[in-house]
Design a protein around this motif. Structure first.
Motif, PDB file in Angstrom:
ATOM      1  N   ILE A   1      -0.262 -35.238  -0.314  1.00  0.00           N
ATOM      2  CA  ILE A   1      -0.642 -36.641  -0.543  1.00  0.00           C
ATOM      3  C   ILE A   1      -1.270 -37.146   0.746  1.00  0.00           C
ATOM      4  N   GLN A   2      -2.520 -37.602   0.652  1.00  0.00           N
ATOM      5  CA  GLN A   2      -3.244 -38.072   1.825  1.00  0.00           C
ATOM      6  C   GLN A   2      -3.798 -39.478   1.580  1.00  0.00           C
ATOM      7  N   ALA A   3      -3.607 -40.362   2.568  1.00  0.00           N
ATOM      8  CA  ALA A   3      -4.172 -41.712   2.466  1.00  0.00           C
ATOM      9  C   ALA A   3      -5.693 -41.627   2.441  1.00  0.00           C
ATOM     10  N   ASP A   4      -6.318 -42.453   1.603  1.00  0.00           N
ATOM     11  CA  ASP A   4      -7.773 -42.482   1.494  1.00  0.00           C
ATOM     12  C   ASP A   4      -8.313 -43.529   2.462  1.00  0.00           C
TER      13      ASP A   4
ATOM     14  N   ARG B   1       4.676 -47.155  -0.412  1.00  0.00           N
ATOM     15  CA  ARG B   1       5.332 -46.117   0.379  1.00  0.00           C
ATOM     16  C   ARG B   1       6.470 -45.474  -0.407  1.00  0.00           C
ATOM     17  N   GLY B   2       7.141 -46.281  -1.245  1.00  0.00           N
ATOM     18  CA  GLY B   2       8.196 -45.732  -2.088  1.00  0.00           C
ATOM     19  C   GLY B   2       7.647 -44.752  -3.109  1.00  0.00           C
ATOM     20  N   ASP B   3       6.468 -45.077  -3.683  1.00  0.00           N
ATOM     21  CA  ASP B   3       5.829 -44.157  -4.634  1.00  0.00           C
ATOM     22  C   ASP B   3       5.499 -42.826  -3.966  1.00  0.00           C
ATOM     23  N   VAL B   4       4.988 -42.897  -2.728  1.00  0.00           N
ATOM     24  CA  VAL B   4       4.634 -41.675  -2.004  1.00  0.00           C
ATOM     25  C   VAL B   4       5.867 -40.789  -1.811  1.00  0.00           C
TER      26      VAL B   4
ATOM     27  N   THR C   1       8.529 -40.726  -3.600  1.00  0.00           N
ATOM     28  CA  THR C   1       8.966 -40.175  -4.885  1.00  0.00           C
ATOM     29  C   THR C   1       8.062 -39.029  -5.325  1.00  0.00           C
ATOM     30  N   LEU C   2       6.745 -39.224  -5.212  1.00  0.00           N
ATOM     31  CA  LEU C   2       5.809 -38.183  -5.642  1.00  0.00           C
ATOM     32  C   LEU C   2       5.955 -36.908  -4.814  1.00  0.00           C
ATOM     33  N   GLN C   3       6.357 -37.054  -3.570  1.00  0.00           N
ATOM     34  CA  GLN C   3       6.528 -35.870  -2.724  1.00  0.00           C
ATOM     35  C   GLN C   3       7.668 -34.975  -3.208  1.00  0.00           C
ATOM     36  N   THR C   4       8.538 -35.521  -4.058  1.00  0.00           N
ATOM     37  CA  THR C   4       9.627 -34.713  -4.613  1.00  0.00           C
ATOM     38  C   THR C   4       9.201 -33.962  -5.873  1.00  0.00           C
ATOM     39  N   PHE C   5       8.003 -34.270  -6.417  1.00  0.00           N
ATOM     40  CA  PHE C   5       7.527 -33.589  -7.624  1.00  0.00           C
ATOM     41  C   PHE C   5       7.132 -32.149  -7.273  1.00  0.00           C
ATOM     42  N   ARG C   6       7.592 -31.219  -8.051  1.00  0.00           N
ATOM     43  CA  ARG C   6       7.309 -29.811  -7.784  1.00  0.00           C
ATOM     44  C   ARG C   6       5.820 -29.520  -7.819  1.00  0.00           C
TER      45      ARG C   6
END
Length: 394
Positions: A257-260, A242-245, A247-252
């Protein structure tokens, strides 16, 4: 020479032990002490796979507390000390004898298994193994795929007693009497969402605008390569916490991002209880299912038999037969069954990369080895992971 009664007779000197004898005595004492500690107090365990990522990592070395739930009395007492189920330097030679087998007994412990405990236990489906492929293929899965006769023709088949089945580690999601259900990859216990471990992973599809993700920042997250490349430009699958998600959401460059998860509820015959006539379940949509409890009575019929077949026959040692559409347990007609033990539901934190209770069902209480306690050593490709040394396991 006679000594007066009041004078102590000198004690004759004992023969001095040879160096070999001293080393032999010390070795025997060390083996006995280590065996007692390993059997009744704690045991070392190494994480062999990524099913608990990233709560636990491959090549984490743990101490497993046996006094937490109470040490289990050895069920196969005739065994080589400090060896689990194979003789050292051999592929197939058992390190134990089944000439003497004791019933399941457990000494009192400090606590009972609680939901979200990380537990080491004997693999429930490890009662039978195909020796040549046991590290990569499950015997029962082979039988379902190839048929009984073909499996027995191809491989050396060995049955193992409970305490000599392979040890594995998972998180306890539900205990005896709980109702468990998985909806779109989320676990619910007694109709409440279960804990999601902070470091647990699950697969997500990451859609970018086509621009490559920053390599150094991805490296900091431990995400060097995607698990699966997508079928469209800029789409990749990563195993993320969840922490990775967040962080990645802040990438321009990241657009979504969708759960598989398998939201279509496609049935999977490899999922417990392997009966698609009555149970259209898969790893992401499963249940509801009540975890068996000692003293609980359930109906035995065509729609329930696959849920409880292994409990009745393998775990609790009864003879089960079907005659003319009716079930007989130990030659007596039976339309109900009462459980003799408590059972548990174990799952890995890395949900899409874990063979767990979703595939082999309930874990009997007599299979429980102990509670994961601390990581005392850990290393990866780049050497020791110092931050994980002597880290408590939660």
């Amino acid at each position: 020479m006679k000594f007066p009664a009041w004078k102590k007779r000198p004690t004759p000197e004992k023969p001095k032990k040879s160096k070999l004898r001293e080393w032999l005595d010390a070795g025997i004492f060390a083996i006995i002490a280590a065996t007692v500690i390993r059997t009744f107090i704690f045991e070392a365990y190494c994480i062999p796979s990524g099913s608990m990522e990233r709560t636990l990592l491959v090549n984490d070395y743990l101490f497993v507390s046996k006094i937490s739930y109470g040490p289990r009395i050895p069920m196969t007492p005739l065994a080589i000390p400090l060896v689990h189920n194979k003789m050292p330097f051999t592929k197939y030679t058992p390190s134990y004898s089944t000439a003497v087998e004791w019933k399941y007994r457990r000494l009192p412990g400090f606590t009972h298994i609680k939901k979200n405990d990380i537990v080491v236990f004997n693999l429930p489906e490890g009662d039978t193994v195909a020796l040549e492929v046991e590290e990569s293929r499950n015997y029962y899965d082979l039988v379902r795929r190839l048929g009984h006769d073909e499996v027995w023709k191809r491989y050396h088949i060995l049955a193992r007693p409970v305490d000599k089945r392979e040890n594995i580690i998972k998180r306890c999601l539900a205990t005896a009497g709980d109702t468990l259900q998985i909806i779109n990859g989320i676990v619910y216990v007694n109709h409440q969402q279960a804990l999601i471990a902070p470091e647990s992973e699950r697969p997500y599809w990451v859609q970018t605008d086509g621009e490559e993700l920053n390599a150094s920042r991805m490296d900091d997250l431990g995400l060097i390569d995607p698990a699966v490349p997508g079928d469209t430009a800029g789409k990749y699958q990563y195993n993320l916490t969840r922490g990775d998600v967040a962080t990645l959401q802040t990438f321009r460059a990241v657009k979504s991002i969708q759960a598989d998860v398998d939201k279509n509820r496609n049935e999977d015959a490899s999922v417990f209880p392997h009966d698609t006539a009555y149970y259209h379940w898969n790893q992401d949509n499963f249940g509801p299912l009540v975890i068996p409890q000692q003293g609980q009575t359930v109906a035995v019929n065509r729609s329930t038999i696959e849920l409880y077949r292994r409990i009745i026959t393998v775990y609790e040692g009864n003879r089960l037969e079907e005659r003319d559409g009716k079930y007989y347990i130990n030659n007596q007609p039976a339309d109900t069954y009462t459980f003799k033990m408590n059972y548990y539901w174990m799952m890995g934190d890395n949900r899409h990369n874990s063979l767990d209770s979703r595939y082999w069902g309930f874990v009997p209480e007599d299979h429980i080895v102990g509670k994961a306690w601390i990581t005392w050593l850990s290393y990866g490709k780049e050497g020791p992971r110092w931050s994980r040394f002597f880290k408590a396991i939660k």
